[in-house]
Design an enzyme around this catalytic site. Sequence first.
Site, PDB file in Angstrom:
ATOM      1  CD  GLU A  37       0.025  -1.407   3.045  1.00 28.09           C
ATOM      2  OE1 GLU A  37       0.440  -2.232   2.329  1.00 28.09           O
ATOM      3  OE2 GLU A  37       0.263  -1.364   4.289  1.00 28.09           O
ATOM      4  CG  HIS A  57      -5.913  -5.831   1.143  1.00 25.84           C
ATOM      5  ND1 HIS A  57      -6.421  -6.340   2.219  1.00 25.84           N
ATOM      6  CD2 HIS A  57      -4.611  -5.513   1.508  1.00 25.84           C
ATOM      7  CE1 HIS A  57      -5.479  -6.360   3.040  1.00 25.84           C
ATOM      8  NE2 HIS A  57      -4.282  -5.734   2.671  1.00 25.84           N
ATOM      9  CD  GLU A  58      -2.229  -4.214  -0.885  1.00 25.39           C
ATOM     10  OE1 GLU A  58      -1.863  -3.245   0.044  1.00 25.39           O
ATOM     11  OE2 GLU A  58      -2.258  -5.028  -0.809  1.00 25.39           O
ATOM     12  CG  HIS A  61      -3.299  -1.157   3.493  1.00 25.96           C
ATOM     13  ND1 HIS A  61      -3.486  -1.281   4.928  1.00 25.96           N
ATOM     14  CD2 HIS A  61      -3.226  -2.276   2.932  1.00 25.96           C
ATOM     15  CE1 HIS A  61      -3.085  -2.848   5.194  1.00 25.96           C
ATOM     16  NE2 HIS A  61      -2.736  -3.381   4.025  1.00 25.96           N
ATOM     17  CD  GLU A 111      -2.107  -5.890   6.125  1.00 29.47           C
ATOM     18  OE1 GLU A 111      -3.041  -5.862   5.420  1.00 29.47           O
ATOM     19  OE2 GLU A 111      -1.118  -5.059   5.985  1.00 29.47           O
ATOM     20  CG  ASP A 157      10.035  -9.775   7.073  1.00 29.30           C
ATOM     21  OD1 ASP A 157       9.098  -8.893   6.871  1.00 29.30           O
ATOM     22  OD2 ASP A 157      10.989  -9.378   6.527  1.00 29.30           O
ATOM     23  CE1 TYR A 190      -1.603 -10.127   6.370  1.00 27.62           C
ATOM     24  CE2 TYR A 190      -3.199  -8.967   4.928  1.00 27.62           C
ATOM     25  CZ  TYR A 190      -2.062  -9.148   5.172  1.00 27.62           C
ATOM     26  OH  TYR A 190      -0.897  -8.858   4.853  1.00 27.62           O
TER      27      TYR A 190
END
Length: 631
Positions: free
Chosen positions: A278, A302-303, A306, A325, A383, A391
């Site tokens: 995003e 979705h993006e 954001h 998320e 990460d 999510y």
Amino acid sequence: MAEVVINKPRDPNTLSNYNNFRTTHTSTNFDILFNEQKLSGTVTHTLESITKAEAHEIILDTSHVQIKQVKVNDQSAKWELAPRMEPYGSALKVKLDKPVALHDSITLAIDVDTTAACTALQWLTPAQTSNKKHPYMFSQCQAIHARSIFPCQDTPDVKATFDFTVNSPLPVIASGIAASSNPDTSSADGNAQTYKFEQKVPIPAYLFAIASGDLSFASVGPRSTVATGPDELQECKWELEADTEKYLKAGESLVYPYAWGEYNVLVLPPSFPYGGMENPIYTFATPTIISGDRQNVDVIAHELSHSWSGNLVSNASWEHFWLNEGWTTYLERRIQAIVHGGNEWRDFSAIIGWKALSDSIAQYGDDHEFTKLVIDLKGKDPDDAFSSIPYEKGFVFLYYLEKLLGQESFDEFIPHYFTVWKGKSLDSYDFKATLLDFFSADKHADEAKKLDQVDWDTWFYSPGFPKWDPKYDTKLVDPALRLAKHWYRFTNPDDPASWGPTWVDVDGWSANQMVVFLEQVLAFDKPLPAAHANYMGAIYNVKDTRNVEVSSRYLQVAMAAGDWNVHVFVTELLGRVGRMKFVRPLYRGLVKMGAINEAVACFEKNKDFYHPICRQMIVKEIFGKTGHPRP
Ligand code: BES
Ligand code: ZN
């Protein structure tokens, strides 16, 4: 002397002393040196002192950068790089001659080059691009990779305005609005030209983004452009132009007007490791969303979402990643329901999400720390905690609150929440306080009573599945579930049935219905016989469809069935797509079916194609933590 109490920073994944100083503006000036595959330039931060404590140094995050000079208010300053502390990098410590008074600002100018060990940039040679004519480079900074481009307060708890000056022989885009004076054609002689951008909305360092390569541009809406390679431009335009503005309008109707001016999409080369990122002004997207059927543009919904959740209102640390998320997944699905005209559409997507949640929980184990909504990341790499859990568990939590309060009441809360926290960062406790305050007993007695039932600690801290059953509307998945039942009986020799598969079974199906069907088959208590898996691939045309959501899942079915022939298709796909969502389960499948040599050979052949972050993940999939191939 009175003791000075400094609150502990909320973010455990930064080494910076951001509780003493806060970046308010960052000015970046970089040359893109394609031949040396590095960025070289100067980054100037304006930092405001925010404590009365007499801090004598500024500490910034860095990782694998080469620092050449540091100046404080234009004067050369003393600095040192502390020894590397995995996984956070080396702290850059800059000495201050005299302390900075509360609310005074200083400028810190750092001459910096990136190095070959940079984890945020991928460099492609001309041979690695689609038209093979020019080199290409792009950044991916979330979660903590911005520090490997330039020293910064690499925490989502700090937001600054940005300006970008980038010198490159090829067109450049960045996470800011382009200056009208930017060149509109590539330089004819191959010399660098200067591109400028400005981001006036304060953003965290992880939203810093640049890309440069042989880019061409087309309009996909009144405030939207798609950028991509010249050969791909027409198909990208077609894929995005029907929905982008509809999504923007739907997002605005749920929250409030879009705050960033333009909403554009850069469709990257296939090694882009995520579905989408995003980055403000320019969402970065995988080319696997260009499937020729407009079936994967939900990634754009979705993006775009954001733009409110994550980019305006940000999680204060990656321990509260669900605020980014989970909220985004919630808004994305509300947008789908608005655009398609029915709540069954969001439930369709939520059912696919529940399966992703269950896969992630199975992967970690159902009492693992990373299966909680609010997680402990002290000493850890964000990460490693990345999965569908923030999510989907985050989505289920918001869906639960919506059902508890009623959609009408919850819809009043949405713009309130995004107004209160606009331009700021928050944690889960701030979220809870904002909700309880909005629905307090004096203003909203009914809702306040309902909120008494919420078991906040269980939602935040209990591992594994949510302790609440969402009872989704299954209307759109029922055909897929029915077909999966037929296949189950068909392949179970104890229960012979007259039914046999034909191509008509899936005639007129959407790709997502196919996805649901294949996921059901993947979840059978025993895998299909290899011959049946092979037959399914042939009659349903799912083996080499352009839609990778479908083909990658079919290939998992075939690998689980032990259909050895399929490894050729798997390794072909693994040489063509570097999106981690597809790459990881495919390598895992190869290893599981005993094709370890094929997996290692495939990785050796393609490792230069993969993004550094993806490369690291594949090594973990194939070699585990021991460094030896998994048995
Ligand atoms: N912000 C994420 C991608 C990300 C997360 C990058 C964490 C690095 C660290 C992005 O918004 C995202 O969620 N992308 C998804 C797409 C989606 C439709 C769920 C993806 O990449 O699959
Ligand atoms: Zn996201």
